[in-house]
Design an enzyme around this catalytic site. Structure first.
Site, mmCIF file in Angstrom:
data_model
loop_
_atom_site.group_PDB
_atom_site.id
_atom_site.type_symbol
_atom_site.label_atom_id
_atom_site.label_comp_id
_atom_site.label_asym_id
_atom_site.label_seq_id
_atom_site.Cartn_x
_atom_site.Cartn_y
_atom_site.Cartn_z
ATOM 1 N N CYS A 157 0.861 -1.174 0.000
ATOM 2 C CA CYS A 157 0.000 0.000 0.000
ATOM 3 C C CYS A 157 0.900 1.227 0.000
ATOM 4 O O CYS A 157 2.086 1.146 0.261
ATOM 5 C CB CYS A 157 -0.873 -0.005 1.242
ATOM 6 S SG CYS A 157 -1.740 -1.560 1.446
ATOM 7 N N ARG A 174 1.386 2.032 -5.967
ATOM 8 C CA ARG A 174 1.627 0.968 -4.985
ATOM 9 C C ARG A 174 0.385 0.137 -4.692
ATOM 10 O O ARG A 174 0.461 -0.911 -4.056
ATOM 11 C CB ARG A 174 2.141 1.573 -3.689
ATOM 12 C CG ARG A 174 3.444 2.319 -3.842
ATOM 13 C CD ARG A 174 3.884 2.886 -2.517
ATOM 14 N NE ARG A 174 4.222 1.842 -1.598
ATOM 15 C CZ ARG A 174 5.417 1.286 -1.483
ATOM 16 N NH1 ARG A 174 6.408 1.708 -2.228
ATOM 17 N NH2 ARG A 174 5.640 0.318 -0.625
ATOM 18 N N TRP A 181 -3.589 -1.856 -1.524
ATOM 19 C CA TRP A 181 -3.591 -3.087 -2.308
ATOM 20 C C TRP A 181 -4.084 -4.159 -1.343
ATOM 21 O O TRP A 181 -3.424 -4.484 -0.357
ATOM 22 C CB TRP A 181 -2.189 -3.410 -2.817
ATOM 23 C CG TRP A 181 -2.155 -4.587 -3.746
ATOM 24 C CD1 TRP A 181 -2.466 -4.594 -5.079
ATOM 25 C CD2 TRP A 181 -1.802 -5.938 -3.414
ATOM 26 N NE1 TRP A 181 -2.320 -5.863 -5.587
ATOM 27 C CE2 TRP A 181 -1.916 -6.705 -4.599
ATOM 28 C CE3 TRP A 181 -1.409 -6.569 -2.245
ATOM 29 C CZ2 TRP A 181 -1.644 -8.069 -4.628
ATOM 30 C CZ3 TRP A 181 -1.134 -7.928 -2.274
ATOM 31 C CH2 TRP A 181 -1.254 -8.667 -3.462
ATOM 32 N N ASN A 184 0.471 -0.627 6.078
ATOM 33 C CA ASN A 184 0.939 -1.338 4.892
ATOM 34 C C ASN A 184 1.597 -2.621 5.374
ATOM 35 O O ASN A 184 2.497 -2.558 6.210
ATOM 36 C CB ASN A 184 1.960 -0.473 4.143
ATOM 37 C CG ASN A 184 2.700 -1.244 3.074
ATOM 38 O OD1 ASN A 184 2.190 -2.224 2.539
ATOM 39 N ND2 ASN A 184 3.907 -0.815 2.759
ATOM 40 N N GLY A 185 1.157 -3.765 4.894
ATOM 41 C CA GLY A 185 1.780 -5.021 5.304
ATOM 42 C C GLY A 185 0.736 -6.017 5.780
ATOM 43 O O GLY A 185 -0.453 -5.883 5.481
ATOM 44 N N GLU A 196 10.085 -12.024 -20.945
ATOM 45 C CA GLU A 196 9.691 -10.667 -20.526
ATOM 46 C C GLU A 196 8.577 -10.133 -21.440
ATOM 47 O O GLU A 196 7.620 -9.509 -20.973
ATOM 48 C CB GLU A 196 10.930 -9.747 -20.571
ATOM 49 C CG GLU A 196 10.648 -8.255 -20.444
ATOM 50 C CD GLU A 196 10.031 -7.827 -19.119
ATOM 51 O OE1 GLU A 196 9.886 -8.658 -18.207
ATOM 52 O OE2 GLU A 196 9.663 -6.645 -19.005
ATOM 53 N N LYS A 241 4.934 -8.934 -20.013
ATOM 54 C CA LYS A 241 4.361 -7.611 -20.257
ATOM 55 C C LYS A 241 2.927 -7.747 -20.789
ATOM 56 O O LYS A 241 2.022 -7.010 -20.403
ATOM 57 C CB LYS A 241 5.199 -6.835 -21.288
ATOM 58 C CG LYS A 241 6.450 -6.211 -20.749
ATOM 59 C CD LYS A 241 6.162 -5.000 -19.891
ATOM 60 C CE LYS A 241 7.066 -4.830 -18.704
ATOM 61 N NZ LYS A 241 7.303 -5.871 -17.769
ATOM 62 N N GLU A 280 0.450 -9.006 -18.023
ATOM 63 C CA GLU A 280 0.066 -8.028 -16.996
ATOM 64 C C GLU A 280 -0.689 -6.840 -17.561
ATOM 65 O O GLU A 280 -1.540 -6.280 -16.884
ATOM 66 C CB GLU A 280 1.266 -7.602 -16.124
ATOM 67 C CG GLU A 280 2.314 -6.748 -16.766
ATOM 68 C CD GLU A 280 3.407 -6.340 -15.754
ATOM 69 O OE1 GLU A 280 4.528 -6.115 -16.204
ATOM 70 O OE2 GLU A 280 3.153 -6.239 -14.543
ATOM 71 N N HIS A 335 10.052 -29.979 -27.976
ATOM 72 C CA HIS A 335 9.874 -30.854 -26.807
ATOM 73 C C HIS A 335 8.482 -30.701 -26.195
ATOM 74 O O HIS A 335 8.250 -31.149 -25.079
ATOM 75 C CB HIS A 335 10.964 -30.567 -25.769
ATOM 76 C CG HIS A 335 12.342 -30.834 -26.286
ATOM 77 N ND1 HIS A 335 12.838 -32.102 -26.493
ATOM 78 C CD2 HIS A 335 13.310 -29.981 -26.701
ATOM 79 C CE1 HIS A 335 14.062 -32.025 -26.994
ATOM 80 N NE2 HIS A 335 14.369 -30.751 -27.128
ATOM 81 N N LYS A 377 2.722 -1.986 -7.764
ATOM 82 C CA LYS A 377 4.103 -1.811 -8.216
ATOM 83 C C LYS A 377 5.098 -2.535 -7.325
ATOM 84 O O LYS A 377 6.042 -3.144 -7.802
ATOM 85 C CB LYS A 377 4.409 -0.308 -8.228
ATOM 86 C CG LYS A 377 5.808 0.048 -8.670
ATOM 87 C CD LYS A 377 5.938 -0.138 -10.149
ATOM 88 C CE LYS A 377 7.338 0.169 -10.644
ATOM 89 N NZ LYS A 377 7.560 -0.464 -11.958
HETATM 90 O O1 M6R Z 1 10.674 -3.870 -7.390
HETATM 91 P P1 M6R Z 1 11.135 -5.168 -7.983
HETATM 92 O O2 M6R Z 1 12.067 -4.981 -9.117
HETATM 93 O O3 M6R Z 1 11.731 -6.087 -6.948
HETATM 94 O O4 M6R Z 1 9.839 -5.866 -8.533
HETATM 95 C C1 M6R Z 1 9.891 -7.180 -9.029
HETATM 96 C C2 M6R Z 1 8.632 -7.550 -9.771
HETATM 97 O O5 M6R Z 1 7.521 -7.483 -8.913
HETATM 98 C C3 M6R Z 1 8.379 -6.632 -10.972
HETATM 99 O O6 M6R Z 1 9.455 -6.631 -11.845
HETATM 100 C C4 M6R Z 1 7.099 -7.069 -11.730
HETATM 101 O O7 M6R Z 1 7.303 -8.327 -12.300
HETATM 102 C C5 M6R Z 1 6.738 -6.024 -12.793
HETATM 103 N N1 M6R Z 1 5.388 -5.575 -12.583
HETATM 104 C C6 M6R Z 1 6.785 -6.528 -14.180
HETATM 105 O O8 M6R Z 1 6.501 -5.532 -15.108
#
Ligand code: M6R
Length: 617
Positions: free
Chosen positions: A2, A27, A75, A102-103, A486, A490, A493, A509, A612
């Site tokens: 959060c 966040r 969140w 937060n947590g 990657e 992308k 998400e 395979h 994030k």
């Molecule tokens: O803050 P971080 O780099 O540790 O975050 C790691 C992942 O949560 C982050 O890269 C996530 O996979 C992204 N949303 C991908 O775009």
């Protein structure tokens, strides 16, 4: 995960809180809320959904002028994203205490049972409300708010940043931190609290990172920090190295669009001061490891999650080749809960944009317990990961606000290459001239990234045209393999469609069974210029899937004569050392996913169910 903001001072508290929440909304955006204390007492507004819903609520039910307050963007963990579960939560018999959290409070059930036994009723399903009632009750007994707060903080298990204000003490915000981020902003006659510096960078660049198990007593003209044991703790200030405009869209349609465009600078700033004009890498950050220590390294374990783990996967190829140290890349949450082989000669490299990803923090703590040295590659000054690591290579990507990581990734890959070249220089297993030639090529990377950006229309147009696709596959080999993964991440998400990245050699395979008429496949094609180029093998893979109906989009380097005949579309990127190509080939995939998501009418900055910074395990 959060976002938390607190303020005490002469400014309009509501403006400071809402501005801070706007910059922290990345966040979490399940709900938002604020509490302020005015002459009339404590008042709270909160609303499920994005921050704009809260702003609408405040427009309908205005808050009085106030000079102290707290704000939260959520969140959801305990309890659905509803108005009732939104923070702040009130506590005490007269509900005069307001708390944001937060947590996760792991022992909340036991703490709640005590309150229920005493007849306390709850207005939410959250773990956080339990803490609010306990603090308020302790205060009602002792009349000492700081002591009551400290007493309850010592009873909580789990991860928390907690901020509290109380109507009876209208000049103080109390805060505590365990396993979740908290930063203080120091002002003149005013002070701030935030989950990160974005919360207050508009007003001050003087910041303090709050340590583990510490309590902050924040007033307009003073800041005092105590340990959970009640002993005063001294603290060091740092100066925030970016300004508020870096965390704003600056005319772009989204943060993601801006952050994609920021990449030449992110890569350039990460190289700056670390790579000389003649291609030699200097990493003063590594001074804690002597040349003898580096020569004695028996392995490197890279721990990271999500996109950051793909940066590790990419860096692995270079580090192993140039330093001849075995490298394994592990998802942090998997590494933490098995019995990895770690010796005093193992270097654990933790990669994280935020430096607050709980899985990665737990992995690095575990690695330290096992005796490893920990090097962080981190983008956020003062982050917990940076504080807890033996050394830090900061990426200088600037604030990354969009949930989907873009510029942080290319900066992380750059830092990984710098690390590999540096280790190679020290170990001397590859001729110095070869490493210098690579260094010289790396110096050209910011300009090449800028060139990729100029040609992004092709990838964007293809993405927009594929808004109805149900599934898109990605293939790559060598450094192209993590790029493929990657690209798929992308798309998942941002566009909520099935996407998977495969090692091209793995197709036969099993995954080739997925190919049917019309299946879109994006293939990252290796350079043909490398003596050991894998290009012919990847072209064979393309032929195999086209024979089964796949529609291929290839990403290839400029001047490659071999690909056009085998693909429906080719996106060209500038030539570079094949080992560095990942920085360039990943960018069209970012643009592709962003365009496809936009064409579906989705929010590219705040995709559903995500936040994030993942500060829970
Ligand atoms: O803050 P971080 O780099 O540790 O975050 C790691 C992942 O949560 C982050 O890269 C996530 O996979 C992204 N949303 C991908 O775009």
């Amino acid at each position: 995960m959060c976002g938390i903001v607190g303020y005490v001072g002469p400014k309009s508290t509501l403006d400071v809180l809402l501005g801070g929440l706007r910059r922290l909304e990345y966040r979490g955006y399940d709900s938002a809320g604020v509490s302020v204390i005015s002459a009339a007492g404590l008042e709270t507004r909160k609303k499920a959904g994005k921050l704009d819903n809260l702003v609408g609520e405040i427009d309908s039910h205005p808050l009085p002028a106030a000079h102290i307050g707290i704000g939260h963007t959520r969140w959801a963990t305990h309890g659905a994203p509803t108005d009732g579960n939104a923070h702040p939560h009130l506590g005490g018999s007269a509900l005069k205490l307001s708390l944001i959290h937060n947590g996760i409070i792991e022992n909340f059930a036991e703490l709640k049972a005590e309150l229920v036994a005493d007849g306390v009723s709850f207005s939410s399903e959250t773990d956080s409300e339990v803490a609010a009632h306990h603090i308020a009750r302790e205060y009602e007994k002792s009349g000492d708010l700081v002591a009551a707060f400290r007493f309850v903080m010592n009873r909580l298990h789990g991860a928390f940043t907690i901020l509290v204000i109380h109507e009876d003490q209208p000049d103080v915000v109390l805060a505590a931190r365990r396993n979740a981020p908290l930063v203080i902003g120091l002002g003149d006659g005013e002070n701030f609290l935030g989950s990160d510096v974005a919360a207050f960078v508009e007003y001050t660049k003087r910041a303090v990172s709050v340590g583990q198990d510490e309590i902050v007593v924040l007033k307009a003209d003073s800041v005092t920090v105590y340990g959970f044991d009640g002993q005063p703790v001294s603290f060091d200030e740092f100066s925030v190295d970016w300004d508020a405009s870096a965390a704003s869209k600056g005319g772009w349609s989204s943060f993601m669009a801006k952050e994609i465009a920021d990449q030449p600078q992110a890569v350039g700033d990460t190289l700056m001061g670390r790579l000389s004009a003649d291609g030699v890498v200097t990493l003063p950050e590594m001074s804690g490891l002597s040349a003898a220590d580096i020569k004695a390294l028996d392995r490197i374990i890279i721990v990271a999650c999500g996109t950051a783990s793909y940066a590790g996967d990419i860096a692995k190829y270079g580090i192993e080749k140039w330093s001849r140290i075995p490298v394994q890349v592990e998802l942090s949450h998997e590494f933490r809960y098995r019995s990895p082989i770690v010796t005093p000669n193992t270097l654990v490299v933790a990669i994280s944009q935020s430096g607050e990803t709980m899985d990665t923090l737990m992995a690095t703590r575990y690695a330290k317990e096992l005796g490893a040295k920990v090097l962080a590659i981190c983008n956020t000054q003062g982050a917990t990961l940076a504080r807890e690591s033996d050394a830090v290579i900061y990426t200088h990507a600037g604030p990354e606000v969009a949930v989907a990581s873009t510029k942080a990734l290319t900066a992380q890959i750059t830092a990984g290459y710098l690390l590999g070249l540096f280790l190679g220089q020290v170990r001397g297993v590859v001729p110095a001239s070869e490493l210098k030639a690579l260094g010289l090529d790396l110096l050209k990377m910011p300009a090449r990234v800028a060139e990729v950006l100029e040609g992004l229309d092709v990838a964007s147009d293809l993405g927009a045209a594929m808004a109805n696709a149900k599934s898109i596959l990605f293939l790559g080999r060598n450094v192209g393999f993590p790029v493929a993964m990657e690209g798929a991440l992308k798309l998942k998400e941002l566009a909520y469609i099935h996407a998977e990245g495969f090692a091209a050699g793995e197709l036969k395979h099993g995954p080739i069974a997925l190919i049917e008429e019309g299946q879109p496949v994006i293939v990252i094609v290796p350079s043909p210029r490398d003596a050991e180029s894998l290009q012919p093998k990847v072209i064979s893979n393309i032929q195999e899937i086209r024979a089964r109906g796949a529609k291929v989009i290839a990403i290839a380097e400029e001047g490659d004569p071999n690909v056009a005949d085998y693909a429906e579309h080719v996106i060209y990127v500038p030539q570079t050392e094949p080992m560095f190509a990942a920085i360039l080939t990943v960018i069209p995939l970012q643009a592709f996913a962003m365009a496809l998501s936009t064409a579906k009418g989705l929010d590219v900055d705040q995709p559903r169910n995500l936040a994030k910074s993942v500060t829970v395990e």
